[in-house]
Scaffold this active site. Structure first.
Site, PDB file in Angstrom:
ATOM      1  N   LYS A  68       0.831  -1.207   0.000  1.00 46.37           N
ATOM      2  CA  LYS A  68       0.000   0.000   0.000  1.00 46.37           C
ATOM      3  C   LYS A  68       0.861   1.251   0.000  1.00 46.37           C
ATOM      4  O   LYS A  68       0.616   2.195  -0.749  1.00 46.37           O
ATOM      5  CB  LYS A  68      -0.928  -0.025   1.217  1.00 46.37           C
ATOM      6  CG  LYS A  68      -1.978   1.074   1.247  1.00 46.37           C
ATOM      7  CD  LYS A  68      -2.953   0.829   2.384  1.00 46.37           C
ATOM      8  CE  LYS A  68      -4.063   1.857   2.399  1.00 46.37           C
ATOM      9  NZ  LYS A  68      -5.044   1.589   3.482  1.00 46.37           N
ATOM     10  N   GLU A  91       9.829  -6.078   4.065  1.00 44.10           N
ATOM     11  CA  GLU A  91       9.971  -7.414   3.493  1.00 44.10           C
ATOM     12  C   GLU A  91       9.639  -7.415   2.001  1.00 44.10           C
ATOM     13  O   GLU A  91      10.344  -8.040   1.191  1.00 44.10           O
ATOM     14  CB  GLU A  91       9.047  -8.402   4.226  1.00 44.10           C
ATOM     15  CG  GLU A  91       9.354  -8.580   5.703  1.00 44.10           C
ATOM     16  CD  GLU A  91       8.535  -7.637   6.587  1.00 44.10           C
ATOM     17  OE1 GLU A  91       8.333  -7.967   7.765  1.00 44.10           O
ATOM     18  OE2 GLU A  91       8.101  -6.572   6.089  1.00 44.10           O
ATOM     19  N   GLY A 134      -5.422  -3.652   5.062  1.00 43.92           N
ATOM     20  CA  GLY A 134      -4.629  -4.720   4.463  1.00 43.92           C
ATOM     21  C   GLY A 134      -5.303  -6.076   4.492  1.00 43.92           C
ATOM     22  O   GLY A 134      -5.350  -6.793   3.490  1.00 43.92           O
ATOM     23  N   ARG A 135      -5.844  -6.463   5.642  1.00 43.45           N
ATOM     24  CA  ARG A 135      -6.445  -7.804   5.746  1.00 43.45           C
ATOM     25  C   ARG A 135      -7.834  -7.867   5.138  1.00 43.45           C
ATOM     26  O   ARG A 135      -8.473  -8.925   5.165  1.00 43.45           O
ATOM     27  CB  ARG A 135      -6.447  -8.269   7.201  1.00 43.45           C
ATOM     28  CG  ARG A 135      -7.090  -7.321   8.194  1.00 43.45           C
ATOM     29  CD  ARG A 135      -6.736  -7.746   9.621  1.00 43.45           C
ATOM     30  NE  ARG A 135      -7.224  -6.823  10.634  1.00 43.45           N
ATOM     31  CZ  ARG A 135      -6.590  -5.707  10.997  1.00 43.45           C
ATOM     32  NH1 ARG A 135      -5.435  -5.373  10.425  1.00 43.45           N
ATOM     33  NH2 ARG A 135      -7.084  -4.927  11.946  1.00 43.45           N
ATOM     34  N   GLU A 139      -5.224 -10.374  14.257  1.00 46.37           N
ATOM     35  CA  GLU A 139      -4.740  -9.008  14.083  1.00 46.37           C
ATOM     36  C   GLU A 139      -5.863  -8.011  14.336  1.00 46.37           C
ATOM     37  O   GLU A 139      -5.627  -6.905  14.816  1.00 46.37           O
ATOM     38  CB  GLU A 139      -4.148  -8.817  12.679  1.00 46.37           C
ATOM     39  CG  GLU A 139      -3.404  -7.490  12.521  1.00 46.37           C
ATOM     40  CD  GLU A 139      -2.600  -7.412  11.226  1.00 46.37           C
ATOM     41  OE1 GLU A 139      -1.430  -7.851  11.224  1.00 46.37           O
ATOM     42  OE2 GLU A 139      -3.143  -6.918  10.228  1.00 46.37           O
ATOM     43  N   HIS A 162      -4.680 -36.794  11.522  1.00 46.20           N
ATOM     44  CA  HIS A 162      -3.472 -37.569  11.804  1.00 46.20           C
ATOM     45  C   HIS A 162      -2.393 -36.702  12.434  1.00 46.20           C
ATOM     46  O   HIS A 162      -1.216 -37.071  12.448  1.00 46.20           O
ATOM     47  CB  HIS A 162      -2.958 -38.217  10.512  1.00 46.20           C
ATOM     48  CG  HIS A 162      -3.914 -39.210   9.947  1.00 46.20           C
ATOM     49  ND1 HIS A 162      -3.851 -40.562  10.227  1.00 46.20           N
ATOM     50  CD2 HIS A 162      -4.995 -39.062   9.133  1.00 46.20           C
ATOM     51  CE1 HIS A 162      -4.834 -41.199   9.602  1.00 46.20           C
ATOM     52  NE2 HIS A 162      -5.538 -40.308   8.933  1.00 46.20           N
ATOM     53  N   LYS A 174       8.685  -3.778  14.071  1.00 43.98           N
ATOM     54  CA  LYS A 174       9.236  -3.141  12.869  1.00 43.98           C
ATOM     55  C   LYS A 174      10.231  -2.054  13.243  1.00 43.98           C
ATOM     56  O   LYS A 174      11.317  -1.939  12.655  1.00 43.98           O
ATOM     57  CB  LYS A 174       8.110  -2.546  12.025  1.00 43.98           C
ATOM     58  CG  LYS A 174       7.238  -3.540  11.296  1.00 43.98           C
ATOM     59  CD  LYS A 174       6.223  -2.796  10.445  1.00 43.98           C
ATOM     60  CE  LYS A 174       5.358  -3.738   9.645  1.00 43.98           C
ATOM     61  NZ  LYS A 174       4.373  -3.001   8.811  1.00 43.98           N
TER      62      LYS A 174
END
Length: 541
Positions: free
Chosen positions: A198, A204, A255-256, A341, A372, A510
């Site tokens: 954004k 990253e 963002g999410r 979040e 399993h 950050k």
């Protein structure tokens, strides 16, 4: 009455009393035996989804109190504020309008801008999909968090709708071991990179983008502007990188909640414009349900109320999501960000410390793999963990599956559904000591005392679960499912009195990373705590 959070409502005290007197002793097995209509009363059909809540530890009287709790905190008015574009993200003074991104043309807020952005993005996606003209066979999407988890989850879920010969790769981790194997077999001339950030400052994402650019140039790539595009609001920074094609979006797209925006470009490239519009339409249908259905028949509301009942009264600390469809294998990871979040907060909207717990830990794995792995703990562990099963009635293996293979896979799907139903039933039903004592266990030690063995093979049961069923996993049904979870998170956040739309907890790490990065190069540990200084020294040695 109107209160700012759930514990200020008179219904809160009544719920505490009800839990102490009855709720903590509620037995789902007994309720199902005593109430012939329980399944009908606790199941409902909403857009694209059938939900069965009958195996949960809840009755009508408890639900009435939870609904009163919702009314007291003004859930309906806060829901209306969300849809109308009011700044419900109070700490950042922003509206939260992911619902506007999926509204049909002319119906949502900012419709002209939204449709113009959508049409431009979809037109570009169709150009890329025409591999004969574009020359693109591989798309590498570089993002992190909401810019990665949503698109990656959706593309994985909708493989049956993707185009043969066009591969979508996702890179998010700053660890070079994420990017390196993706690039290994690619060719610059046939690869398109999508850089999703954004602000175009995400550490990253930029590190991976710069590494990808270095690989592109080193391997003979000559036209960065043609092979790199951005989905970002920072056109200037993207331009400085060498990108001339940037799809922008607005500060009211969190963002999410951004896969519905131009962040969904890799989805559109993977499944095409028509299917992307179907994804939006499914979500919009769920928006309509959430906005209009009475609270007592509103699935996002009911799930959000259950979350509060389990977290704050039963004290359940986590919830497992078990999608019985391989395409939904990334859904638990996506929901971790969406819920944890959003609602992993310790203060209310006024900044006051909360006296109760908020977001549970959300985790899971695709069935039958999870059976399993961690299902042992779900059945016999010391913690009670509500489970959310997601089943798909009819499989869609894609047009390339036919004949004998199709018959084999259809049979496997029946086994998958049987396993899903069996696990839900087993969690509820359990196995009594006397029943286990009467059974034989071929693999058990012959020298073990039968009563001891029976205790090992007993299951407490009465472990709650919810079943969500899609008729088929399609763009439309997936859109509805994602929107259901979005609204459910909003409901529980309103009840807890928190801001579900900021994420200040992400910032501290950050900031400290930016300070530690040069220290890794210089070795300067002055002013650091002894543990961090010692680790820095060890990593440099």
């Amino acid at each position: 009455m109107s209160v700012s959070r759930c514990d200020q409502s008179p219904a809160w005290g009544l719920l505490q009393a009800r839990f102490k007197a009855q709720g903590q002793h509620f037995d789902v097995r007994q309720a199902l035996a005593d109430e012939p209509e329980r399944f009908a009363q606790w199941s409902l059909r909403v857009p694209e989804i059938f939900a069965d809540l009958s195996k949960n530890r809840i009755d009508a009287s408890t639900l009435d109190l939870l609904l009163q709790l919702a009314r007291d905190v003004g859930l309906e008015s806060q829901r209306d504020a969300l849809f109308s574009g009011q700044p419900v993200n109070l700490t950042e003074g922003r509206a939260v309008l992911h619902t506007a991104l999926r509204a049909p043309a002319g119906q949502g807020l900012f419709s002209d801008e939204v449709q113009a952005s959508l049409n431009a993005m979809l037109a570009f996606a169709e150009q890329v999909r025409d591999s004969a003209r574009s020359g693109i066979t591989d798309v590498v999407h570089i993002g992190i968090g909401g810019s990665d988890l949503g698109p990656a989850m959706v593309v994985g879920a909708l493989q049956a709708f993707t185009q043969a010969g066009l591969k979508i790769h996702f890179v998010s981790n700053v660890d070079g071991h994420d990017l390196a194997p993706v690039l290994r077999d690619l060719k610059p001339a046939s690869t398109l990179f999508v850089v999703a950030s954004k602000t175009f400052t995400t550490q990253e994402t930029l590190a991976n983008a710069l590494a990808a650019k270095a690989w592109f140039v080193a391997n003979g790539g000559t036209d960065v502007a043609r092979h790199f595009v951005a989905t970002s609001s920072n056109t200037a920074a993207a331009g400085a990188f060498g990108i001339t094609t940037t799809f922008g979006f607005w500060d009211w797209v969190g963002g999410r909640y951004s896969l519905w925006s131009v962040i969904g470009l890799p989805i559109a490239i993977a499944i095409g414009a028509e299917n992307f519009r179907a994804l939006l339409a499914g979500a919009h249908a769920m928006d309509g349900h959430f906005a209009q259905a009475p609270l007592a028949k509103n699935l996002p509301v009911l799930l959000g109320l259950l979350d509060v009942w389990y977290r704050n009264f039963h004290g359940f600390t986590s919830r497992s999501v078990a999608p019985y469809h391989q395409g939904l294998r990334r859904l638990p990871a996506y929901l971790q960000q969406l819920e944890m979040e959003s609602n992993g907060k310790g203060v209310d909207r006024a900044g006051q410390s909360l006296p109760y717990a908020t977001s549970p830990v959300v985790w899971g794995e695709a069935g039958t793999n999870g059976q399993h792995a961690y299902f042992q703990m779900l059945h016999q562990g010391t913690d009670v963990i509500p489970v959310e099963f997601i089943a798909v009635k009819t499989p869609n293996f894609g047009p390339h599956v036919c004949g004998e293979l199709a018959a084999c896979l259809a049979d496997q799907h029946q086994k998958l559904l049987a396993n899903c139903l069996a696990q839900s039933q087993a969690l509820m039903q359990g196995k009594a000591f006397d029943e286990a004592l009467q059974e034989t266990a071929p693999t058990a030690s012959k020298t073990l005392n039968p009563e001891t063995l029976a205790r090992h093979r007993s299951f407490p049961g009465n472990r709650p679960s919810t079943m969500l069923v899609l008729d088929q996993l399609t763009p439309s049904s997936l859109g509805a499912l994602i929107a259901l979870y979005e609204h459910r998170v909003f409901v529980s956040g309103v009840l807890w009195g928190i801001n579900s739309f900021d994420q200040w907890g992400v910032e501290l790490g950050k900031a400290l990373c930016s300070k530690l990065l040069p220290r890794l190069a210089s070795g300067d540990s002055a002013g650091l705590d002894s543990s961090t200084a010692g680790l820095l020294s060890y990593l440099r040695a």
